[in-house]
Write an enzyme that holds these catalytic residues in place. Sequence first.
Site, short mmCIF file in Angstrom:
data_model
loop_
_atom_site.label_atom_id
_atom_site.label_comp_id
_atom_site.label_asym_id
_atom_site.label_seq_id
_atom_site.Cartn_x
_atom_site.Cartn_y
_atom_site.Cartn_z
N GLN A 50 15.64 21.76 -0.89
CA GLN A 50 16.98 21.60 -1.35
C GLN A 50 17.42 22.82 -0.83
O GLN A 50 17.88 24.27 -0.82
CB GLN A 50 17.10 22.69 -3.07
CG GLN A 50 18.06 22.72 -3.25
CD GLN A 50 18.80 21.42 -3.56
OE1 GLN A 50 18.68 19.94 -3.66
NE2 GLN A 50 20.46 20.84 -3.71
N HIS A 69 9.94 22.43 5.67
CA HIS A 69 10.74 21.09 5.36
C HIS A 69 11.76 20.75 6.24
O HIS A 69 11.51 20.74 7.83
CB HIS A 69 11.11 20.97 4.24
CG HIS A 69 11.96 19.71 3.88
ND1 HIS A 69 11.80 18.24 4.50
CD2 HIS A 69 13.57 19.14 3.75
CE1 HIS A 69 12.57 17.99 4.45
NE2 HIS A 69 13.74 18.38 4.13
N ASP A 99 12.13 9.47 8.22
CA ASP A 99 13.87 9.67 8.41
C ASP A 99 13.71 10.96 9.75
O ASP A 99 13.18 11.24 10.39
CB ASP A 99 13.55 10.57 7.26
CG ASP A 99 13.04 12.07 6.59
OD1 ASP A 99 13.38 12.67 7.42
OD2 ASP A 99 13.01 11.87 5.78
N LYS A 108 16.07 6.18 6.70
CA LYS A 108 15.52 6.36 5.58
C LYS A 108 16.64 6.78 4.27
O LYS A 108 17.86 7.39 4.84
CB LYS A 108 14.81 7.75 4.48
CG LYS A 108 14.56 7.64 3.38
CD LYS A 108 12.99 8.38 3.17
CE LYS A 108 13.51 9.59 3.10
NZ LYS A 108 12.41 10.65 2.57
N ASP A 120 4.74 13.25 8.34
CA ASP A 120 6.09 13.64 7.45
C ASP A 120 5.28 15.32 6.94
O ASP A 120 4.22 15.49 6.86
CB ASP A 120 5.97 13.22 6.60
CG ASP A 120 7.65 12.43 5.15
OD1 ASP A 120 8.38 13.67 5.75
OD2 ASP A 120 8.16 12.49 4.62
N SER A 162 5.19 13.81 -1.63
CA SER A 162 5.16 13.88 -3.36
C SER A 162 4.54 12.79 -3.92
O SER A 162 3.69 12.34 -3.97
CB SER A 162 6.60 14.59 -3.91
OG SER A 162 6.61 14.88 -4.87
N GLY A 220 4.95 9.39 -2.87
CA GLY A 220 4.68 8.78 -2.21
C GLY A 220 5.22 7.43 -1.51
O GLY A 220 4.84 7.02 -1.16
N GLY A 221 6.29 7.74 -2.59
CA GLY A 221 7.57 6.83 -2.18
C GLY A 221 7.67 6.60 -0.51
O GLY A 221 7.82 6.14 -0.48
C1 R5P Z 1 11.65 14.63 2.31
O1 R5P Z 1 12.60 14.73 3.23
C2 R5P Z 1 10.14 14.86 2.71
O2 R5P Z 1 10.46 15.14 3.97
C3 R5P Z 1 9.28 13.81 2.52
O3 R5P Z 1 9.26 12.45 3.35
C4 R5P Z 1 9.11 13.56 0.84
O4 R5P Z 1 9.83 15.04 0.19
C5 R5P Z 1 8.44 12.87 -0.13
O5 R5P Z 1 8.72 12.77 -1.09
P1 R5P Z 1 7.76 11.35 -1.82
O6 R5P Z 1 6.68 11.01 -1.46
O7 R5P Z 1 8.47 11.31 -3.09
O8 R5P Z 1 8.83 10.49 -1.27
#
Ligand code: R5P
Length: 301
Positions: free
Chosen positions: A98, A131, A169, A192, A219, A223, A225-226
């Site tokens: 955030q 991030h 992304d 993305k 990355d 989190s 994994g989505g």
């Molecule tokens: C988002 O911009 C982050 O760089 C990660 O790609 C994201 O937090 C991964 O989250 P999730 O595993 O829930 O898709």
Amino acid sequence: MKPIVIPGSNYRFESRRLAEYIDADFTDTLFKTFPDGESYVRVVDANKVRDRDVIIANTMFPNQNSSFVETLLIIDSIRRLGARRIVLFVPYLAYARQDKVFLEGEPVSIKVVLEAFRNAGSNYLITIDTHNPQALSYFGEGAYNVLVIDKLFENISGMVKNPIILAPDKGALHRARYLSEKYGFNSSYLEKRRDRVTGEVSYEAVDIDVTGRDVVIVDDIISTGGTIATASSILLEKGARRVYVLATHGLFIDNAIEKLRKSGIYKIVVANTVGFRVSDDIVSYVDVLENASQVIEEIIL
Ligand code: R5P
């Protein structure tokens, strides 16, 4: 006088090892939670802190909120004990995603967190692969981001052949570039889309030719994994030979591992930046304390 390392409750084991890496002393912290849920901390050897450089090492996953409060309380106690300089090492910096107002009415959470660390008394902040490194400017002077993607890559370097390095992304492209420039690989990123309300991830049509190629997705965080599972499924459908994942912080929420497995990923490599490890043969851990300790040494020596 040697510097001294003081742990938070999420990172006790690693803090001891960090002290060995930088040849520092170590003193423990007492933690308890009051019956009403408030945190309490006390530095055990309070008489060892005065006029010394102190490294407070705590990570912010799991229990982001309580570890945030706990870290602030430790900083305050160290400051009161008369430390010379306070170096805060937070390998996983929570609330980093955030980093701006996406929807009207939201806060800039990372600004709140970093300003609180600074105002409590930290002189320096070191984190691992946050991030958005630019957001560290909210801390002010003395904030350092340690990229470890190349260290994670060493774990799979013997398995991959001329890989394409892909960021899932655009925001993760700096990691892909860092790795590809170091090893002379090609890199790119996927477009993305994340629904800001449901959190669901989708991708624009992928126009990179991955047929028969090894793909390494890089990355910062896994989190749910989505993000990675969706990207991996698309890449394998498009004919990639194998998909490897290097993600610095493995949070692995709920059924993330199962989701990632189902997507056909060959191997996932994460760093030891959070306060637990999952045990699964698809996941390997890499120790990045040495990388952090090099930066700490540069600051305090
Ligand atoms: C988002 O911009 C982050 O760089 C990660 O790609 C994201 O937090 C991964 O989250 P999730 O595993 O829930 O898709």
